[in-house]
Design an enzyme around this catalytic site. Structure first.
Site, mmCIF file in Angstrom:
data_model
loop_
_atom_site.group_PDB
_atom_site.id
_atom_site.type_symbol
_atom_site.label_atom_id
_atom_site.label_comp_id
_atom_site.label_asym_id
_atom_site.label_seq_id
_atom_site.Cartn_x
_atom_site.Cartn_y
_atom_site.Cartn_z
ATOM 1 N N CYS A 115 47.421 33.828 36.197
ATOM 2 C CA CYS A 115 46.900 34.948 35.399
ATOM 3 C C CYS A 115 46.833 34.625 33.910
ATOM 4 O O CYS A 115 46.035 35.211 33.182
ATOM 5 C CB CYS A 115 47.752 36.199 35.624
ATOM 6 S SG CYS A 115 47.742 36.782 37.340
ATOM 7 N N HIS A 265 44.910 40.999 30.352
ATOM 8 C CA HIS A 265 44.667 40.523 31.711
ATOM 9 C C HIS A 265 44.657 41.722 32.643
ATOM 10 O O HIS A 265 45.524 42.596 32.564
ATOM 11 C CB HIS A 265 45.755 39.536 32.122
ATOM 12 C CG HIS A 265 45.854 39.339 33.595
ATOM 13 N ND1 HIS A 265 44.775 38.946 34.362
ATOM 14 C CD2 HIS A 265 46.890 39.506 34.453
ATOM 15 C CE1 HIS A 265 45.156 38.871 35.630
ATOM 16 N NE2 HIS A 265 46.426 39.208 35.707
ATOM 17 N N ASN A 295 42.053 42.448 40.355
ATOM 18 C CA ASN A 295 42.677 41.381 39.573
ATOM 19 C C ASN A 295 41.998 40.065 39.922
ATOM 20 O O ASN A 295 42.142 39.559 41.030
ATOM 21 C CB ASN A 295 44.178 41.324 39.909
ATOM 22 C CG ASN A 295 44.911 40.252 39.123
ATOM 23 O OD1 ASN A 295 44.306 39.385 38.511
ATOM 24 N ND2 ASN A 295 46.241 40.295 39.161
#
Length: 338
Positions: A115, A265, A295
């Site tokens: 991430c 993020h 995501n």
């Protein structure tokens, strides 16, 4: 010392939209359950057998970024590709992009920071440019999660979160020290590595032969599905996000009120909302698109950054903050004067 500046942005997501209701048909979940915990309404899944591979999506995003940068592909001096879902175990997708774009012989580096991958990749590109080693660097974040998720009730806590897509940026050298990337800040805490991990196949755990052997014996091995201690990750994320954003602001003599746009993020809408409230930012100062894409790990920041720029939410002179937290644990921030 030179300054690095983003001069081109692009993103790509597959056409295949998968809603929460679609997932409820294959696992015990529902739209309300998913939205309440994550804020996600839908995500994009790549269709198997198409060009939407990790590197393929990265190439599509890169072509847009290069065109918008107003340079030729052969002006690219270096490629950095961030992903946790490469096409192959090796080689990495960076060289695949160099091949598919038919770029002259240049260096290609793969970043495996999940991430935080795009933030780490931007930091590496920034240093290469500031030292004068390269002039134009292509940075890509791309992920194909959907083919490797446990799409059953057992895996719903993880599988409902992720989606596929890619984003890209072209960074160039600039003599204008009043604009561009002001600073980057990177951290890691490996003691929590297995709180968010995919442990197989891996040389130190279970390798392909072990998985195949179990399959032949009729046993099911779930070690090749991602594992996440959701509450623990959430608690650490909100702390580290805040810390690393403040670290960047303080280094540049800025404060919370100087932020024009925060691109976090896209891990969980609840995390972003927590950070927004803590920093006293309005909805116009934080860009979220997790509702539409889920995501997308290393791709989430470049996709969101591209969309925010396209929608006119980022303008010349704005202070833009990128921040990420993820597996490793790793986290980081980028402070930009647009």
């Amino acid at each position: 010392m030179y300054t690095s500046r983003i001069i081109g942005l692009g993103h790509y997501v597959p056409d295949n939209v998968v809603t929460n209701d679609d997932l409820s048909k294959i696992m015990d979940t529902n739209d309300e359950w998913i939205q309440e915990r994550t804020g996600i309404k839908e995500r994009r899944f790549a269709v198997k057998g198409t060009e939407d591979t990790t590197s393929g999506m990265g190439v599509k995003a890169a072509k847009i970024a290069i065109e918008r940068a107003g340079i030729d592909k052969d002006d690219i001096d270096f490629i950095i590709f961030a992903t946790l879902s490469p096409d192959y175990y090796f080689p990495g997708p960076g060289v695949m992009v160099q091949k598919e774009l038919d770029i002259k012989t240049v260096g290609a580096l793969d970043v495996r920071n999940q991430c935080s991958g795009f933030v780490y990749a931007i930091s590496v590109a920034d240093q290469f440019i500031k030292t004068g080693m390269y002039k134009n660097i292509l940075v890509i974040g791309s992920e194909l999660h959907s083919h490797g998720l446990d799409m059953t009730t057992r895996g719903r806590g993880v599988s409902v979160i992720f989606g596929d897509g890619a984003g890209a940026a072209v960074l160039t050298r600039s003599d204008d020290n009043s604009r561009g990337i002001l600073s980057t800040h990177l951290h890691s805490q490996g003691e929590h590595a297995e709180e968010l991990a995919l442990t197989a196949p891996g040389m130190g755990t279970r390798w392909v032969n072990d998985i195949l052997k179990d399959h032949d014996n009729g046993e099911e091995d779930t070690s090749y599905f991602p594992l996440m201690n959701g509450q623990f990750v959430f608690k650490n994320a909100v702390v580290r996000f805040s810390e690393v954003i403040m670290e960047g602001l303080m280094q540049n003599g800025l404060n919370k009120g100087d932020i024009d746009m925060l691109i976090p993020h896209q891990a969980n809408l609840r995390i972003a909302q927590f950070i927004q409230k803590k920093f006293g930012l309005s909805d116009d100062q934080v860009y979220n698109n997790i509702m539409r894409y889920g995501n997308t790990t290393a791709a989430s920041i470049p996709i969101a950054l591209t969309e925010a720029w396209q929608e006119g939410k980022i303008n010349e002179g704005d202070t833009v903050v990128l921040a990420a937290f993820g597996s490793g644990f790793t986290w980081g921030s980028v402070i930009i004067k647009w």
